[in-house]
Design an enzyme around this catalytic site. Structure first.
Site, PDB file in Angstrom:
ATOM      1  CB  CYS A 116       6.697  39.239  22.354  1.00  0.00           C
ATOM      2  SG  CYS A 116       6.529  40.563  21.163  1.00  0.00           S
ATOM      3  CG  HIS A 255       2.875  38.112  23.749  1.00  0.00           C
ATOM      4  ND1 HIS A 255       2.995  39.408  24.225  1.00  0.00           N
ATOM      5  CD2 HIS A 255       3.137  38.168  22.418  1.00  0.00           C
ATOM      6  CE1 HIS A 255       3.314  40.197  23.205  1.00  0.00           C
ATOM      7  NE2 HIS A 255       3.406  39.474  22.103  1.00  0.00           N
ATOM      8  CG  ASN A 285       2.409  42.637  20.547  1.00  0.00           C
ATOM      9  OD1 ASN A 285       3.028  42.674  21.605  1.00  0.00           O
ATOM     10  ND2 ASN A 285       2.733  41.820  19.559  1.00  0.00           N
TER      11      ASN A 285
END
Ligand code: UT7
Length: 328
Positions: A116, A255, A285
């Protein structure tokens, strides 16, 4: 003295057409509810790629949109970095497949794997090449198809992720402001990793171990604790390096994993909630794609404008984490 800076000259994104809502997940047999997912994560829906929509397909579409936004053609690009943990194949890299799909014949392309945090790592890496003359214009892409590595029987992870891609074009330009924080471009970045945390977020397969792709496994509560407790160090380091503070920021684009993590981090750093760009509700996500998707959303709706000071920040498996400050 004049200084080279990596200036953002375009951005773009691509999301698969298929949208799956929380309620649809529950209807398909995942033991969950719209209420639980929204309350714990802020996620309302996610985009899921069809079989033909591989990571390179999504990344290519995002890159084309970024090039169009920049008014550039593929031949103007001499560096392609694709941040991804869901490559089309073990090799060749997804970045080279995107390079070929775009029709770029020169320069060089490679994948960057920091889960990520991949997009922040990729921005920091491209910035080094551009400022030292290793390349002139870089496509920095975050592209993922996490739906392919989810265990759809595991409700603690499968409700969290989605697919998508985003990209920016960075161009090396001599700064007229002599390397001060008034410059446009990437002003500073800070990267960290700590491999001791492997077991908290990993994929239980790979070409060199099981010979399979594997599925994502996560101790959500542990990741949550680390994300809120430790990750702000890289942002504070970037503030220190540039002599800026939370008040100077125009936008905070973290993020997009969990609304609660994002808001707790912003509060801890003293960043006003109205400066926080949130897309986790619509995208879920999307790992390395989440920041460029959010940058593109805020650029398209008129929030991010030329001259704005934008902080990006992420944490991913490893753990890996990082932050970068960009004057748009
Ligand atoms: O991008 C990489 C980084 N990843 C992240 O940042 C994720 C970080 N972690 C998180 O976002 C959160 O920890 C989660 C959203 C994964 C979980 O939220 P939580 O508030 O930490 O919940 P929990 O794990 O403590 O679970 C609470 C309860 C449990 O039930 P019991 O044991 O209290 O009876 C779970 O079994 O919620 C249950 N649960 C669910 N219920 C309905 C877990 N998943 C679900 C679900 N639907 N999907």
């Amino acid at each position: 003295m004049a200084q080279e800076r990596s200036v953002v000259v375009g951005c773009g994104a691509y999301l698969p057409e298929t949208i799956v809502t929380n309620t649809q997940l529950a209807e398909r047999g995942v033991e969950t509810s719209d209420e639980w997912i929204i309350q714990r994560t802020g996620i309302r829906q996610r985009h899921i790629a069809q079989a033909h929509e591989t990571t390179s397909v999504l990344g290519t579409r995002a890159a084309q949109a970024a090039l169009a936004d920049a008014g550039l053609s593929p031949a103007d690009i001499d560096l392609v970095i694709c941040a991804t943990s869901t490559p089309d194949h073990t090799f060749p890299s997804t970045a080279t497949q995107i390079q070929a799909a775009l029709g770029i014949e020169g320069g060089f392309a490679f994948d960057l794997q920091a889960v990520c945090a991949g997009f922040v790592y990729a921005v920091a890496t491209a910035d080094r090449y551009l400022r030292t003359g290793g390349a002139k214009r870089a496509l920095v892409i975050g592209a993922e198809t996490f739906s392919r590595i989810l265990d759809w029987e595991d409700r603690t992870t499968c409700v969290l992720f989605g697919d998508g891609a985003g990209a920016i074009v960075l161009e090396a330009r001599e700064s007229p402001d002599q390397g001060t924080r008034a410059d446009r471009g990437v002003l500073a970045s800070c990267l960290r990793s700590d491999g001791r945390h492997r077991a908290k977020l990993y994929v239980d397969g790979g070409p060199g171990s099981t010979g399979t792709t594997g599925k994502l496994r996560m101790e959500g509560r542990e990741v949550f604790r680390f994300a809120v407790g430790s990750v702000t160090d890289v942002i504070e380091e970037v503030f220190r390096a540039t002599g800026t503070t939370a008040e100077d920021l125009s936008w905070f684009v973290p993020h997009q994993a969990n609304r609660r993590i994002i808001e707790a981090s912003a509060d801890k750093l003293g960043i006003a909630r109205e400066k926080v760009v949130l897309t986790v509700d619509r995208h879920g996500n999307t790992s390395a794609a989440s920041i460029p998707l959010a940058l593109n959303a805020a650029r398209r709706d008129g929030r991010i404008r030329e001259g704005d000071l934008v902080m990006i920040e992420a944490i991913g498996g490893g753990f890996t984490w990082g932050a970068a400050l960009i004057r748009w």
